[in-house]
Design a protein around this motif. Sequence first.
Motif, PDB file in Angstrom:
ATOM      1  N   THR A 300       0.828  -1.209   0.000  1.00 59.80           N
ATOM      2  CA  THR A 300       0.000   0.000   0.000  1.00 59.80           C
ATOM      3  C   THR A 300       0.860   1.255   0.000  1.00 59.80           C
ATOM      4  OG1 THR A 300      -1.747  -1.187   1.196  1.00 59.80           O
ATOM      5  CG2 THR A 300      -1.843   1.217   1.218  1.00 59.80           C
ATOM      6  N   ILE A 301       1.971   1.223   0.725  1.00 61.40           N
ATOM      7  CA  ILE A 301       2.896   2.360   0.720  1.00 61.40           C
ATOM      8  C   ILE A 301       3.416   2.624  -0.687  1.00 61.40           C
ATOM      9  CG2 ILE A 301       5.154   3.145   1.553  1.00 61.40           C
ATOM     10  CD1 ILE A 301       4.588   1.714   4.174  1.00 61.40           C
ATOM     11  N   LEU A 302       3.645   1.568  -1.463  1.00 68.08           N
ATOM     12  CA  LEU A 302       4.175   1.726  -2.813  1.00 68.08           C
ATOM     13  C   LEU A 302       3.149   2.280  -3.796  1.00 68.08           C
ATOM     14  CD1 LEU A 302       6.279  -1.547  -3.246  1.00 68.08           C
ATOM     15  CD2 LEU A 302       7.122   0.758  -2.793  1.00 68.08           C
ATOM     16  N   ILE A 303       1.868   1.917  -3.630  1.00 62.85           N
ATOM     17  CA  ILE A 303       0.884   2.277  -4.652  1.00 62.85           C
ATOM     18  C   ILE A 303       0.238   3.633  -4.398  1.00 62.85           C
ATOM     19  CG2 ILE A 303       0.373  -0.132  -5.161  1.00 62.85           C
ATOM     20  CD1 ILE A 303      -2.166   0.104  -3.555  1.00 62.85           C
ATOM     21  N   MET A 304       0.338   4.178  -3.193  1.00 57.39           N
ATOM     22  CA  MET A 304      -0.310   5.457  -2.917  1.00 57.39           C
ATOM     23  C   MET A 304       0.205   6.606  -3.785  1.00 57.39           C
ATOM     24  SD  MET A 304      -2.869   5.472  -1.019  1.00 57.39           S
ATOM     25  CE  MET A 304      -3.746   4.180  -0.138  1.00 57.39           C
ATOM     26  N   PRO A 305       1.526   6.743  -4.003  1.00 59.67           N
ATOM     27  CA  PRO A 305       1.977   7.822  -4.898  1.00 59.67           C
ATOM     28  C   PRO A 305       1.465   7.677  -6.326  1.00 59.67           C
ATOM     29  CG  PRO A 305       3.801   6.989  -3.573  1.00 59.67           C
ATOM     30  CD  PRO A 305       2.671   6.049  -3.380  1.00 59.67           C
ATOM     31  N   ILE A 306       1.211   6.442  -6.748  1.00 62.82           N
ATOM     32  CA  ILE A 306       0.694   6.237  -8.103  1.00 62.82           C
ATOM     33  C   ILE A 306      -0.716   6.799  -8.223  1.00 62.82           C
ATOM     34  CG2 ILE A 306       0.159   4.491  -9.851  1.00 62.82           C
ATOM     35  CD1 ILE A 306       2.262   2.701  -8.599  1.00 62.82           C
ATOM     36  N   ILE A 307      -1.530   6.625  -7.190  1.00 63.64           N
ATOM     37  CA  ILE A 307      -2.892   7.170  -7.215  1.00 63.64           C
ATOM     38  C   ILE A 307      -2.842   8.689  -7.288  1.00 63.64           C
ATOM     39  CG2 ILE A 307      -5.075   7.284  -5.968  1.00 63.64           C
ATOM     40  CD1 ILE A 307      -4.392   4.621  -4.684  1.00 63.64           C
ATOM     41  N   ALA A 308      -1.952   9.298  -6.490  1.00 61.19           N
ATOM     42  CA  ALA A 308      -1.822  10.761  -6.548  1.00 61.19           C
ATOM     43  C   ALA A 308      -1.371  11.213  -7.931  1.00 61.19           C
ATOM     44  CB  ALA A 308      -0.830  11.226  -5.478  1.00 61.19           C
ATOM     45  N   ARG A 309      -0.490  10.450  -8.554  1.00 63.10           N
ATOM     46  CA  ARG A 309      -0.011  10.806  -9.895  1.00 63.10           C
ATOM     47  C   ARG A 309      -1.154  10.752 -10.915  1.00 63.10           C
ATOM     48  NH1 ARG A 309       5.111  10.272 -12.326  1.00 63.10           N
ATOM     49  NH2 ARG A 309       5.059  11.464 -14.267  1.00 63.10           N
ATOM     50  N   ILE A 310      -2.058   9.800 -10.771  1.00 60.41           N
ATOM     51  CA  ILE A 310      -3.192   9.687 -11.696  1.00 60.41           C
ATOM     52  C   ILE A 310      -4.034  10.954 -11.684  1.00 60.41           C
ATOM     53  CG2 ILE A 310      -5.368   8.457 -12.125  1.00 60.41           C
ATOM     54  CD1 ILE A 310      -3.993   5.925 -11.089  1.00 60.41           C
ATOM     55  N   PHE A 311      -4.370  11.426 -10.497  1.00 58.20           N
ATOM     56  CA  PHE A 311      -5.265  12.583 -10.417  1.00 58.20           C
ATOM     57  C   PHE A 311      -4.527  13.887 -10.692  1.00 58.20           C
ATOM     58  CE2 PHE A 311      -7.559   9.274  -8.180  1.00 58.20           C
ATOM     59  CZ  PHE A 311      -8.811   9.418  -8.742  1.00 58.20           C
ATOM     60  N   GLN A 312      -3.220  13.898 -10.514  1.00 57.16           N
ATOM     61  CA  GLN A 312      -2.454  15.045 -10.986  1.00 57.16           C
ATOM     62  C   GLN A 312      -2.534  15.156 -12.508  1.00 57.16           C
ATOM     63  OE1 GLN A 312       1.540  14.676  -9.528  1.00 57.16           O
ATOM     64  NE2 GLN A 312       1.119  15.840  -7.664  1.00 57.16           N
ATOM     65  N   CYS A 313      -2.455  14.030 -13.186  1.00 52.37           N
ATOM     66  CA  CYS A 313      -2.572  14.024 -14.646  1.00 52.37           C
ATOM     67  C   CYS A 313      -3.951  14.484 -15.084  1.00 52.37           C
ATOM     68  CB  CYS A 313      -2.272  12.630 -15.197  1.00 52.37           C
ATOM     69  SG  CYS A 313      -0.566  12.083 -14.954  1.00 52.37           S
ATOM     70  N   PHE A 314      -4.978  14.075 -14.374  1.00 54.47           N
ATOM     71  CA  PHE A 314      -6.336  14.512 -14.714  1.00 54.47           C
ATOM     72  C   PHE A 314      -6.476  16.028 -14.552  1.00 54.47           C
ATOM     73  CE2 PHE A 314      -8.106  10.077 -13.983  1.00 54.47           C
ATOM     74  CZ  PHE A 314      -8.430   9.907 -15.317  1.00 54.47           C
ATOM     75  N   LYS A 315      -5.878  16.578 -13.487  1.00 52.14           N
ATOM     76  CA  LYS A 315      -5.967  18.023 -13.279  1.00 52.14           C
ATOM     77  C   LYS A 315      -5.261  18.797 -14.381  1.00 52.14           C
ATOM     78  CE  LYS A 315      -6.465  17.905  -8.237  1.00 52.14           C
ATOM     79  NZ  LYS A 315      -5.852  18.269  -6.930  1.00 52.14           N
ATOM     80  N   ARG A 316      -4.182  18.227 -14.900  1.00 54.90           N
ATOM     81  CA  ARG A 316      -3.461  18.874 -16.002  1.00 54.90           C
ATOM     82  C   ARG A 316      -4.054  18.510 -17.364  1.00 54.90           C
ATOM     83  NH1 ARG A 316       1.351  17.270 -12.938  1.00 54.90           N
ATOM     84  NH2 ARG A 316       1.601  15.536 -14.395  1.00 54.90           N
ATOM     85  N   GLU A 317      -5.194  17.783 -17.322  1.00 49.44           N
ATOM     86  CA  GLU A 317      -5.890  17.346 -18.540  1.00 49.44           C
ATOM     87  C   GLU A 317      -5.021  16.436 -19.402  1.00 49.44           C
ATOM     88  OE1 GLU A 317      -7.428  20.705 -20.611  1.00 49.44           O
ATOM     89  OE2 GLU A 317      -8.839  21.237 -19.001  1.00 49.44           O
ATOM     90  N   GLU A 318      -4.160  15.676 -18.762  1.00 51.51           N
ATOM     91  CA  GLU A 318      -3.368  14.661 -19.456  1.00 51.51           C
ATOM     92  C   GLU A 318      -4.062  13.308 -19.269  1.00 51.51           C
ATOM     93  OE1 GLU A 318       0.443  14.959 -17.649  1.00 51.51           O
ATOM     94  OE2 GLU A 318       0.924  16.890 -18.562  1.00 51.51           O
ATOM     95  N   ASN A 319      -5.236  13.185 -19.827  1.00 53.09           N
ATOM     96  CA  ASN A 319      -6.083  12.020 -19.587  1.00 53.09           C
ATOM     97  C   ASN A 319      -5.452  10.730 -20.103  1.00 53.09           C
ATOM     98  OD1 ASN A 319      -7.871  13.842 -18.527  1.00 53.09           O
ATOM     99  ND2 ASN A 319      -9.215  13.877 -20.306  1.00 53.09           N
ATOM    100  N   ARG A 320      -4.802  10.823 -21.242  1.00 52.17           N
ATOM    101  CA  ARG A 320      -4.207   9.616 -21.807  1.00 52.17           C
ATOM    102  C   ARG A 320      -3.086   9.087 -20.913  1.00 52.17           C
ATOM    103  NH1 ARG A 320      -2.083   8.998 -28.082  1.00 52.17           N
ATOM    104  NH2 ARG A 320      -1.586   6.756 -27.961  1.00 52.17           N
ATOM    105  N   PHE A 321      -2.227   9.981 -20.438  1.00 48.07           N
ATOM    106  CA  PHE A 321      -1.142   9.546 -19.562  1.00 48.07           C
ATOM    107  C   PHE A 321      -1.687   9.070 -18.214  1.00 48.07           C
ATOM    108  CE2 PHE A 321       2.509  10.449 -16.661  1.00 48.07           C
ATOM    109  CZ  PHE A 321       3.372   9.518 -17.207  1.00 48.07           C
ATOM    110  N   ALA A 322      -2.807   9.657 -17.758  1.00 47.71           N
ATOM    111  CA  ALA A 322      -3.429   9.203 -16.509  1.00 47.71           C
ATOM    112  C   ALA A 322      -3.850   7.741 -16.630  1.00 47.71           C
ATOM    113  CB  ALA A 322      -4.629  10.078 -16.178  1.00 47.71           C
ATOM    114  N   ARG A 323      -4.387   7.363 -17.784  1.00 47.33           N
ATOM    115  CA  ARG A 323      -4.781   5.962 -17.996  1.00 47.33           C
ATOM    116  C   ARG A 323      -3.554   5.056 -18.028  1.00 47.33           C
ATOM    117  NH1 ARG A 323      -8.140   8.878 -21.707  1.00 47.33           N
ATOM    118  NH2 ARG A 323     -10.293   8.944 -20.940  1.00 47.33           N
ATOM    119  N   THR A 324      -2.466   5.554 -18.590  1.00 56.73           N
ATOM    120  CA  THR A 324      -1.223   4.779 -18.593  1.00 56.73           C
ATOM    121  C   THR A 324      -0.714   4.562 -17.175  1.00 56.73           C
ATOM    122  OG1 THR A 324      -0.619   5.660 -20.772  1.00 56.73           O
ATOM    123  CG2 THR A 324       1.150   4.709 -19.443  1.00 56.73           C
ATOM    124  N   VAL A 325      -0.760   5.614 -16.364  1.00 53.91           N
ATOM    125  CA  VAL A 325      -0.321   5.497 -14.971  1.00 53.91           C
ATOM    126  C   VAL A 325      -1.222   4.529 -14.207  1.00 53.91           C
ATOM    127  CG1 VAL A 325       0.076   6.770 -12.832  1.00 53.91           C
ATOM    128  CG2 VAL A 325       0.664   7.814 -15.011  1.00 53.91           C
TER     129      VAL A 325
END
Length: 532
Positions: A300-325
């Motif tokens: 769980t410690i390892l995957i939490m930063p990945i979740i934050a990275r997903i929604f950071q991509c959504f905020k920057r409207e990088e939807n395609r990269f968010a799906r990759t993450v």
Amino acid sequence: MNQAEAKRRQAEAFSDILMFVTIYVLGGLTGDNGITYTAVAVQACTLFWIMISGSLSDALGKLLRARKNKGQYRNIARMRGSAMLFVLVLGLAGSLVLAALSGVVADKLFRIPYSRLILLAMSPVVALRSVSSVLEGYFQGEGAELPRAIAGILRQVFLLGFGILFCHLVGGYGDKVSSLLRQENFSAMYGGLGIALAVSLSELLVVLLLGLIYKGSRRFERKAKQEGMYATDSHWDCARYLYSARWPQCLTGLCAFLPFVLGLVFVGRKGEAGGQMAVEYGLYVGKYLVACGIGTAALTILIMPIIARIFQCFKREENRFARTVFQCGVHFGLVHGIFLTVFVAVLGEQIVDLLHPVNEQMVAEMLQRGSALILLAPLCVYFARILHSMGKRYLVLAAVCGTDVLFVMTVLLSMGKAGILSLVYGGLAGAGLLCALLGVLAYRQMRVRPDWLGVFAVPLGAGGVAGLMILLIRKAFSAHLGSLAILITAFLAAGLVYWIMLLLLRNFKEQELEAVPGGNLISKLGQLLKVF
């Protein structure tokens, strides 16, 4: 979820590791039946706390942030005061009810009478934990996640220290009572009483610490309060907003915790109080869940930063990269989870040898048959957190309710033949169904097609090869090396072969490695192997 929340949740996962270590250490002092007696009090108090103030800090923090953004500083003070008033009243009522019904809960519901005194001593935790939830919610409303993270870690540190102290003090008195009455269960009961006193004292210290931080932060809001808008919400409105905002997440947490309560109820009705089933349940909690829980919290410690990275991509409207993450998070959760599952399943006897339980064969069988929980539980957390952050709370609630039904059916059907192993089977069945349901929902919400070959099939094949290698190491060195040496050797050797296989099979993409923790190290290994 932002980076601050991700770090706070990582700290909470680390505090969970400390909690499992504490369970193991205190279980060695009280005995396995002492862990069972204490589990009754812990589960009853947790159940009451979830109903009164579960998920309250998140809901309160969200409401306070919304009012702060609108400049309603007086409303913030009204909301905070109303929340503290209502929660304090409900928490005190819950503690009093639990103390008054301690005999009924121990004797009638769980049918473990030795836990009555422990439950009575632990009942103040309901009120104390409710107060700390309001204080944590205030800090979250100010955008500060650190106080809650520190409180979670210190809570476990206090519990470990005071638990060892009180187990020796109160447990020593219990040893004298047991020798006088010639009843060994009293020793375990008084050891559990020492744990209960440690839990209550630890929570009191956490409340005092949060109160001091809160008092120090009040001076910064006085000026803003004078310049803010006048209050428009009544105390009743504040309480209504708060409890209407928290109930979906609260009900989800309640349903997620329910299998632990039901499992102990089934155990209490299956065996005699203080008998073999109590010892076996102590092995289940103090050894099996500890081993699986530490692995789950680490992933769980390892995957939490990945979740934050997903929604950071959504905020920057990088939807395609968010799906990759998102796909990367599933991939890395499976890669780590498969290896740990195989490692624990093959070397269950060596792990048990280090834990020093009474019934080694029983614990080894639990680990060998139930190690897949290390793989399933972090993925459930990953999918559930993504769905919750996307506002799909009712979908998560429905999935959790469905898994409760499957857990109960599995335990009831297998309890007669499997005994305590039925809880392992029920947990695996429930976690498997929950992972599948949440995974399907998350993939549909993210609009991503699963990569069955790269994400699922290749790691499974590599995990099978790593499992064979671990088995060969165990058979070759078991006569010459101790359990700890075998565990270290197998982990390093099989882990290196496992990762090299995945790299040679080109199971990772360079874009994936940019999005996950430790990706740079894996990329350098791939460059040495001339994969990238």
